[in-house]
Enzyme design. Sequence first.
Site, short mmCIF file in Angstrom:
data_model
loop_
_atom_site.label_atom_id
_atom_site.label_comp_id
_atom_site.label_asym_id
_atom_site.label_seq_id
_atom_site.Cartn_x
_atom_site.Cartn_y
_atom_site.Cartn_z
N THR A 1 -30.66 49.65 -18.56
CA THR A 1 -30.83 49.77 -20.01
C THR A 1 -29.41 49.93 -20.54
O THR A 1 -28.83 51.02 -20.48
CB THR A 1 -31.70 50.99 -20.38
OG1 THR A 1 -33.01 50.81 -19.84
CG2 THR A 1 -31.81 51.13 -21.90
N PRO A 2 -28.81 48.83 -21.01
CA PRO A 2 -27.35 48.76 -21.14
C PRO A 2 -26.77 49.41 -22.40
O PRO A 2 -26.26 48.72 -23.30
CB PRO A 2 -27.09 47.25 -21.12
CG PRO A 2 -28.32 46.66 -21.74
CD PRO A 2 -29.46 47.54 -21.29
N CYS A 3 -26.80 50.73 -22.42
CA CYS A 3 -26.17 51.41 -23.55
C CYS A 3 -24.65 51.20 -23.56
O CYS A 3 -23.99 51.45 -24.58
CB CYS A 3 -26.51 52.90 -23.55
SG CYS A 3 -26.09 53.78 -22.04
N HIS A 4 -24.09 50.73 -22.43
CA HIS A 4 -22.66 50.45 -22.41
C HIS A 4 -22.28 49.28 -23.31
O HIS A 4 -21.11 49.09 -23.62
CB HIS A 4 -22.18 50.17 -20.98
CG HIS A 4 -22.82 48.98 -20.34
ND1 HIS A 4 -24.05 49.03 -19.73
CD2 HIS A 4 -22.40 47.68 -20.23
CE1 HIS A 4 -24.36 47.83 -19.26
NE2 HIS A 4 -23.39 46.98 -19.55
N ARG A 5 -23.27 48.49 -23.73
CA ARG A 5 -23.00 47.34 -24.61
C ARG A 5 -22.95 47.72 -26.08
O ARG A 5 -22.78 46.86 -26.94
CB ARG A 5 -24.05 46.25 -24.38
CG ARG A 5 -23.99 45.66 -22.98
CD ARG A 5 -25.06 44.62 -22.74
NE ARG A 5 -25.11 44.26 -21.32
CZ ARG A 5 -26.17 43.73 -20.71
NH1 ARG A 5 -27.28 43.49 -21.42
NH2 ARG A 5 -26.13 43.45 -19.42
#
Length: 240
Positions: free
Chosen positions: A208-212
């Site tokens: 779940t790419p919260c880094h994006r």
Amino acid sequence: MTTSFLSDDDRWAAVEHRDRAADGAFFCGVRTTGVYCRPSCAGRPLRRNVAFYETREAARAAGLRACLRCRPDEPIETLAYGFGDTPLGLALAAISEAGLALLIMGSDRVEMREDLAARFPRARLQEDDAVAAPALAALAAAIDGGHPAALPLDERGTDLQRAVWKALREIPAGSTASYAKVAQAIGRPQAVRAVARACGANPVAVLTPCHRVVRSDGGLSGYRWGVERKRALLARERAA
């Protein structure tokens, strides 16, 4: 991995260590308070005041009542967890019957297990590398810029948090979005701060790419697993 608590010595050792793997295997009765508890209860009874019971029914038949602190009559959920190495360091995955409940990165196994225990205070934790392996493999594949296998998720959060996490998974690899853009995507354009908090509460690293998610000016904001990891993840995705 299954642990047995066949002797009273084993059971008392589990009580002393507040071992959640023992929850459900037996119940701990405390004569002085008249209650029965989970082995992991935060209470600190003296050994001479403790009796062990195979079932809660047996404890009640002995005249004991359920502890209000550990609530031994509530259902026990088992979480299997395991550790693995990734290109960006150590990771821990925890799996429930419903799916992947937690996927975090770190550097210290003890701290990471404590994080898991704090997030799921009523769960029985069992280390099982085989069960955790698919999630850890998916994480490693995602970090390497590949296409990780789809995994069922056991997401626990508010409606807004789950909406944010779903929107994050729709951001393509190699791309970024601002918190404001994510807020618009979930139909809550005024909820920018709430979106930022939901990103910070994301329980599933990278998949779940919260880094994006970045600031409106394109700058990197905080990342619960370290800004350097965030920078490395984005660089890897852009190069893939």
